[in-house]
Design a protein around this motif. Sequence first.
Motif, PDB file in Angstrom:
ATOM      1  N   UNK A   1       0.823  -1.206   0.000  1.00 39.41           N
ATOM      2  CA  UNK A   1       0.000   0.000   0.000  1.00 39.41           C
ATOM      3  C   UNK A   1       0.860   1.261   0.000  1.00 39.41           C
ATOM      4  N   UNK A   2       1.995   1.210   0.678  1.00 40.09           N
ATOM      5  CA  UNK A   2       2.893   2.363   0.722  1.00 40.09           C
ATOM      6  C   UNK A   2       3.404   2.688  -0.684  1.00 40.09           C
ATOM      7  N   UNK A   3       3.837   1.659  -1.402  1.00 42.52           N
ATOM      8  CA  UNK A   3       4.343   1.858  -2.771  1.00 42.52           C
ATOM      9  C   UNK A   3       3.240   2.377  -3.690  1.00 42.52           C
ATOM     10  N   UNK A   4       2.063   1.785  -3.570  1.00 43.37           N
ATOM     11  CA  UNK A   4       0.941   2.209  -4.411  1.00 43.37           C
ATOM     12  C   UNK A   4       0.537   3.648  -4.094  1.00 43.37           C
ATOM     13  N   UNK A   5       0.547   4.012  -2.830  1.00 39.23           N
ATOM     14  CA  UNK A   5       0.142   5.358  -2.428  1.00 39.23           C
ATOM     15  C   UNK A   5       1.041   6.423  -3.037  1.00 39.23           C
ATOM     16  N   UNK A   6       2.352   6.189  -3.017  1.00 38.89           N
ATOM     17  CA  UNK A   6       3.273   7.156  -3.614  1.00 38.89           C
ATOM     18  C   UNK A   6       3.059   7.264  -5.116  1.00 38.89           C
ATOM     19  N   UNK A   7       2.810   6.140  -5.772  1.00 41.41           N
ATOM     20  CA  UNK A   7       2.531   6.159  -7.216  1.00 41.41           C
ATOM     21  C   UNK A   7       1.270   6.962  -7.518  1.00 41.41           C
ATOM     22  N   UNK A   8       0.247   6.752  -6.699  1.00 37.68           N
ATOM     23  CA  UNK A   8      -1.046   7.404  -6.934  1.00 37.68           C
ATOM     24  C   UNK A   8      -0.968   8.909  -6.728  1.00 37.68           C
ATOM     25  N   UNK A   9      -0.290   9.357  -5.668  1.00 38.57           N
ATOM     26  CA  UNK A   9      -0.241  10.801  -5.424  1.00 38.57           C
ATOM     27  C   UNK A   9       0.630  11.499  -6.466  1.00 38.57           C
ATOM     28  N   UNK A  10       1.672  10.821  -6.927  1.00 34.12           N
ATOM     29  CA  UNK A  10       2.478  11.390  -8.008  1.00 34.12           C
ATOM     30  C   UNK A  10       1.634  11.542  -9.269  1.00 34.12           C
ATOM     31  N   UNK A  11       0.836  10.524  -9.574  1.00 35.83           N
ATOM     32  CA  UNK A  11      -0.031  10.562 -10.755  1.00 35.83           C
ATOM     33  C   UNK A  11      -1.077  11.661 -10.640  1.00 35.83           C
ATOM     34  N   UNK A  12      -1.428  12.014  -9.410  1.00 32.76           N
ATOM     35  CA  UNK A  12      -2.432  13.062  -9.181  1.00 32.76           C
ATOM     36  C   UNK A  12      -1.823  14.455  -9.186  1.00 32.76           C
ATOM     37  N   UNK A  13      -0.512  14.548  -9.428  1.00 32.14           N
ATOM     38  CA  UNK A  13       0.132  15.855  -9.549  1.00 32.14           C
ATOM     39  C   UNK A  13       0.893  16.336  -8.337  1.00 32.14           C
ATOM     40  N   UNK A  14       1.043  15.484  -7.339  1.00 28.67           N
ATOM     41  CA  UNK A  14       1.816  15.876  -6.158  1.00 28.67           C
ATOM     42  C   UNK A  14       3.303  15.812  -6.472  1.00 28.67           C
ATOM     43  N   UNK A  15       4.039  16.824  -6.056  1.00 31.14           N
ATOM     44  CA  UNK A  15       5.493  16.803  -6.187  1.00 31.14           C
ATOM     45  C   UNK A  15       6.070  16.110  -4.956  1.00 31.14           C
ATOM     46  N   UNK A  16       6.593  14.915  -5.154  1.00 30.83           N
ATOM     47  CA  UNK A  16       7.200  14.169  -4.057  1.00 30.83           C
ATOM     48  C   UNK A  16       8.682  14.505  -4.027  1.00 30.83           C
ATOM     49  N   UNK A  17       9.138  15.029  -2.893  1.00 36.51           N
ATOM     50  CA  UNK A  17      10.499  15.544  -2.756  1.00 36.51           C
ATOM     51  C   UNK A  17      11.314  14.596  -1.887  1.00 36.51           C
ATOM     52  N   UNK A  18      12.516  14.258  -2.351  1.00 39.26           N
ATOM     53  CA  UNK A  18      13.426  13.393  -1.596  1.00 39.26           C
ATOM     54  C   UNK A  18      14.578  14.269  -1.100  1.00 39.26           C
ATOM     55  N   UNK A  19      14.465  14.816   0.101  1.00 41.98           N
ATOM     56  CA  UNK A  19      15.426  15.828   0.556  1.00 41.98           C
ATOM     57  C   UNK A  19      16.691  15.213   1.158  1.00 41.98           C
ATOM     58  N   UNK A  20      17.644  16.055   1.408  1.00 46.26           N
ATOM     59  CA  UNK A  20      18.792  15.686   2.232  1.00 46.26           C
ATOM     60  C   UNK A  20      18.262  15.656   3.669  1.00 46.26           C
TER      61      UNK A  20
END
Length: 326
Positions: A273-292
């Motif tokens: 579910x965690x993997x699917x959730x990140x895929x879904x929010x990215x597809x919905x236009x959310x900018x997922x940021x991987x910070x330092x």
Amino acid sequence: MNLRRLLGVLLVIGLTGCTQTDDVVTLRIGHSLDTEHSVHKAMEHMAEQLAIYSDNKMQIMLYPNAQLGGEREMLELLQIGSLAMTKVSAAAIEGFVPEMKLYGVPYLFQDNAHRWAVLESEVGKSVLAATQKAHLQGLGYYDAGSRSFYSTGQKIITPADLDGLKIRVMQSPSAVKMVNTMGGSATPIAFGELYSALQQGVVDGAENNPPSFFLSRHYEISKYYVLDEHTSVPDVIIASKHIFDNLTAEQQGWLQRAVDDSIELQKTLWKELEERSLQEVKAAGVEVIYPDKQPFVDSVQSLYSAYDGTQIGEYIQKINAMKGAE
């Protein structure tokens, strides 16, 4: 819980969390999540396994979707024996079991493997056992991933970006202290009220794990999600100590085996579910940021010294000694 609500809940569950008819023991379990959540599916598996282990001499009745109230209300029902078991966030139980504050310490775990090594170690077992002082019986942990920040109008890339932002947190002193230390303005709000609070600008953002961000549809309003992964607060499977103590040793063993089986399934379901959730929010236009992450880690160092000389401080030392050893 007000008196009218309490009476209504007790009527729904038959005044007791555990009944025995025709040599069959029935345990009533409540939780606040929907039936598609990994926790509910794991508990369904728990019920199936308990029936197998007990040769149908024990069964579980599930009450999802907060039918019996929120996490605090269900904990109170456990304490008086009107509910057999529930799932609660470790953060929500800090007021009942101070040792649970351990899991609100930011950047406590090195990675997922280290976290599970700790939860299954003597440290994790000791914290579970501390629930007995509150008339509760900790039986195990479910995976709730790591919590990260999401925001509506401003990207959060470093702790400095939290300055002036109102960030929703759980009703947890540890969470409030952490966000304030990072530079934000911690704002406790009930999770069910958060969508409208984000929509109306009552808060500028919040923090939670990817499945909660996705399933709550908060991504419709908050278009920035920074995976700083500041805390990894587990869910706790808790029984009423009164009810658990009244089971025979054999029945307790059956129940613990069923709980352990459900934990293994929930781990797998959570990861999916965690993997699917990140895929879904990215597809919905959310900018997922991987910070330092280091600036975030540095910003909370002062929190660790507050636990020097305490039991939680001792736990932290043991946890740090396990890093790289799991």
